[in-house]
Design a protein around this motif. Structure first.
Motif, mmCIF file in Angstrom:
data_model
loop_
_atom_site.group_PDB
_atom_site.id
_atom_site.type_symbol
_atom_site.label_atom_id
_atom_site.label_comp_id
_atom_site.label_asym_id
_atom_site.label_seq_id
_atom_site.Cartn_x
_atom_site.Cartn_y
_atom_site.Cartn_z
ATOM 1 N N ILE A 11 3.397 -62.880 9.811
ATOM 2 C CA ILE A 11 3.688 -62.393 11.162
ATOM 3 C C ILE A 11 3.157 -60.983 11.348
ATOM 4 N N ARG A 12 3.424 -60.101 10.396
ATOM 5 C CA ARG A 12 2.981 -58.707 10.524
ATOM 6 C C ARG A 12 1.467 -58.578 10.545
ATOM 7 N N GLU A 13 0.785 -59.575 10.005
ATOM 8 C CA GLU A 13 -0.684 -59.553 10.003
ATOM 9 C C GLU A 13 -1.248 -59.677 11.411
ATOM 10 N N VAL A 14 -0.522 -60.387 12.300
ATOM 11 C CA VAL A 14 -1.060 -60.641 13.639
ATOM 12 C C VAL A 14 -0.263 -59.953 14.742
ATOM 13 N N PHE A 15 0.889 -59.378 14.399
ATOM 14 C CA PHE A 15 1.760 -58.839 15.438
ATOM 15 C C PHE A 15 2.544 -57.647 14.908
ATOM 16 N N THR A 16 2.390 -56.499 15.562
ATOM 17 C CA THR A 16 3.172 -55.310 15.249
ATOM 18 C C THR A 16 4.025 -54.965 16.459
ATOM 19 N N PRO A 17 5.341 -54.864 16.316
ATOM 20 C CA PRO A 17 6.193 -54.580 17.473
ATOM 21 C C PRO A 17 5.831 -53.248 18.127
ATOM 22 N N SER A 18 5.830 -53.241 19.460
ATOM 23 C CA SER A 18 5.616 -51.992 20.194
ATOM 24 C C SER A 18 6.923 -51.251 20.411
ATOM 25 N N LEU A 19 8.058 -51.928 20.171
ATOM 26 C CA LEU A 19 9.376 -51.335 20.373
ATOM 27 C C LEU A 19 10.406 -52.170 19.612
ATOM 28 N N ILE A 20 11.373 -51.499 19.013
ATOM 29 C CA ILE A 20 12.539 -52.177 18.444
ATOM 30 C C ILE A 20 13.746 -51.698 19.239
ATOM 31 N N MET A 21 14.533 -52.640 19.768
ATOM 32 C CA MET A 21 15.642 -52.247 20.626
ATOM 33 C C MET A 21 16.912 -53.017 20.289
ATOM 34 N N ASP B 279 7.387 -45.427 12.349
ATOM 35 C CA ASP B 279 6.235 -45.389 13.252
ATOM 36 C C ASP B 279 6.392 -46.316 14.463
ATOM 37 N N ILE B 280 7.454 -47.098 14.498
ATOM 38 C CA ILE B 280 7.672 -48.002 15.625
ATOM 39 C C ILE B 280 8.717 -47.389 16.553
ATOM 40 N N PRO B 281 8.423 -47.218 17.853
ATOM 41 C CA PRO B 281 9.406 -46.644 18.781
ATOM 42 C C PRO B 281 10.682 -47.482 18.848
ATOM 43 N N LYS B 282 11.787 -46.800 19.129
ATOM 44 C CA LYS B 282 13.094 -47.456 19.123
ATOM 45 C C LYS B 282 13.869 -47.121 20.400
ATOM 46 N N ASP C 237 13.626 -43.028 20.879
ATOM 47 C CA ASP C 237 12.320 -42.739 21.496
ATOM 48 C C ASP C 237 12.259 -43.107 22.972
ATOM 49 N N LEU C 238 13.183 -43.937 23.422
ATOM 50 C CA LEU C 238 13.129 -44.419 24.808
ATOM 51 C C LEU C 238 14.531 -44.835 25.245
ATOM 52 N N VAL C 239 14.925 -44.417 26.443
ATOM 53 C CA VAL C 239 16.171 -44.901 27.042
ATOM 54 C C VAL C 239 15.810 -45.757 28.242
ATOM 55 N N ARG C 240 16.686 -46.681 28.603
ATOM 56 C CA ARG C 240 16.347 -47.644 29.666
ATOM 57 C C ARG C 240 17.529 -47.779 30.641
ATOM 58 N N PRO C 241 17.792 -46.719 31.414
ATOM 59 C CA PRO C 241 18.919 -46.755 32.344
ATOM 60 C C PRO C 241 18.724 -47.782 33.450
ATOM 61 N N GLY C 242 19.851 -48.311 33.929
ATOM 62 C CA GLY C 242 19.842 -49.235 35.053
ATOM 63 C C GLY C 242 20.785 -48.751 36.131
ATOM 64 N N ILE C 243 22.078 -49.051 36.001
ATOM 65 C CA ILE C 243 23.054 -48.808 37.065
ATOM 66 C C ILE C 243 23.056 -47.371 37.550
ATOM 67 N N SER C 244 22.854 -46.399 36.663
ATOM 68 C CA SER C 244 22.889 -44.991 37.067
ATOM 69 C C SER C 244 21.768 -44.640 38.034
ATOM 70 N N LEU C 245 20.645 -45.313 37.927
ATOM 71 C CA LEU C 245 19.534 -45.030 38.835
ATOM 72 C C LEU C 245 19.917 -45.288 40.281
ATOM 73 N N TYR C 246 20.797 -46.247 40.480
ATOM 74 C CA TYR C 246 21.125 -46.691 41.835
ATOM 75 C C TYR C 246 22.455 -46.113 42.329
ATOM 76 N N GLY C 247 22.917 -45.070 41.634
ATOM 77 C CA GLY C 247 24.126 -44.378 42.041
ATOM 78 C C GLY C 247 25.394 -44.940 41.447
ATOM 79 N N GLY C 248 25.282 -45.968 40.584
ATOM 80 C CA GLY C 248 26.456 -46.585 39.985
ATOM 81 C C GLY C 248 27.068 -45.730 38.897
ATOM 82 N N LYS C 249 28.272 -46.104 38.494
ATOM 83 C CA LYS C 249 29.034 -45.335 37.518
ATOM 84 C C LYS C 249 28.823 -45.925 36.133
#
Length: 375
Positions: free
Chosen positions: A157-167, A197-200, A217-229
């Motif tokens: 698997i690693r030979e053909v695919f390297t994750p761009s993100l682990i979450m 070396d893989i972003p998380k 390395d990355l946050v992924r907010p949802g509800i707060s963007l739209y004014g939610g609590k």
């Protein structure tokens, strides 16, 4: 003067795109220089409009977006061809070619998905990027710890695919004191420390407020963007981005002792003046927010005055107590605020035993939708 098109609708749904981008900036400013602030725009950007909200965020500097479904991703990539787009629901069978051709990245959450994506990479001879989702305790989507380690050590698997993100995803982030948060953080660090070396990514909206340890390395907010609590235990610092208004169809008198609405669930305890407004559960106003003689329900706002709901919420209308509000403000054709700067979605949701997420994603299918400032 009321616009002719406006007069055809029972309510108005106003969305403030500048408030959404301002909220994104608030969240981004909580991060170190190391972490990127993405945006979760699934479910039609939480009811605010997928293409409109995403384009506003893109213009403000956001470059990574998360949706739930492949069909959402396809809509999104047409308007922002250089954005990075992840599909949280993963790789649906047979969709690898479509996703790869459009530069869309699935979040792979099972060994079957990983194997199908790796097979597609092998067939095309290209390392198509995708994320890996590892479960740290929520027990929904996600590779188990053992499956994750097996995937990462699998040479084929690693030979053909390297994750761009682990979450991973927090189960109890809304409660900062919950021990599950630190437990998931520990598990995530233990599983991913061997791959510097893989972003998380671990933090959703709530995770942003839990502190730098959760940002990676990355946050992924949802509800707060739209004014939610995002957090249950602190005031909401985000700007309201949505306002829902409903039209008063008529005002009438109800004598003491008479009942109001379906099921005769509420009795007038005094002579009342009530307003009947053109919004109901077909418009996303939850039936559970209705009022009875036993338990009061939610309320609307009319020029700074509370107007309590009376009786059940029906499909197309709600009855409000406007006895103590000036008749001028409750005249036929006037609008009342059902949600917005005067009445937060989280406060309204509490009366319906739900969360602001449910209100936002179900609002206003029959309302006039417009994009304008709320201030």
């Amino acid at each position: 003067m009321t616009d002719a098109s406006d007069s055809l609708f029972g309510g108005r749904l106003t969305i403030d795109l500048k408030a959404i981008t301002a909220n994104w900036t608030i969240l981004k400013n909580k991060l170190s220089d190391r972490a990127e602030c993405a945006a979760t725009v699934k479910a039609d950007a939480y009811g605010t409009g997928l293409t409109q909200a995403s384009k506003a965020l893109y213009d403000d500097g956001c470059r990574t977006f998360f949706v739930a479904l492949p069909v959402e991703a396809l809509k999104l990539c047409r308007g922002m061809p250089d954005a990075t787009i992840y599909v949280l629901d993963g790789l649906f069978p047979g969709t690898a070619k479509t996703l790869a051709e459009n530069g869309i990245r699935p979040v792979l959450a099972s060994t079957d998905e990983v194997q199908e994506w790796a097979a597609f990479c092998r067939e095309t001879g290209q390392h198509h990027p995708a994320a890996l989702h590892v479960d740290t305790g929520i027990h929904r989507l996600g590779l188990s710890a053992a499956e994750f380690e097996e995937v990462m050590l699998n040479g084929d698997i690693r030979e053909v695919f390297t994750p761009s993100l682990i979450m991973s995803h927090l189960a109890c982030g809304a409660d900062p004191e919950h021990p599950m948060n630190s437990e998931q953080l520990k598990r995530f660090k233990n599983l991913t420390s061997a791959y510097p070396d893989i972003p998380k990514s671990l933090a959703n909206s709530a995770g942003v407020f839990l502190g730098e340890d959760y940002h990676f390395d990355l946050v992924r907010p949802g509800i707060s963007l739209y004014g939610g609590k995002a957090l249950d235990t602190m005031p909401n610092p985000m700007q309201p981005a949505v306002k829902v208004e409903a039209r008063i169809m008529m005002a009438r008198s109800v004598p003491q002792g008479d009942t109001i609405g379906y099921g005769a669930m509420q009795t007038a305890r005094r002579d009342l003046r009530v307003a009947v407004v053109a919004a109901g559960y077909a418009d996303g106003m939850m039936r559970r927010a209705g009022s009875t003689d036993i338990a009061p329900g939610a309320y609307a706002m009319i020029e700074g005055h509370k107007a309590p709901l009376l009786g059940r919420v029906s499909m197309d209308m709600i009855t409000l107590d406007v006895t103590d509000i000036s008749p001028h403000l409750t005249r036929r054709g006037a609008f009342v605020e059902m949600m917005g700067p005067q009445l937060a979605a989280s406060d309204l949701a509490a009366y319906a035993d739900t969360i602001d997420y449910e209100y936002l994603t179900n609002l206003g299918r029959r309302f006039l939708r417009r994009y304008a400032s709320l201030t």
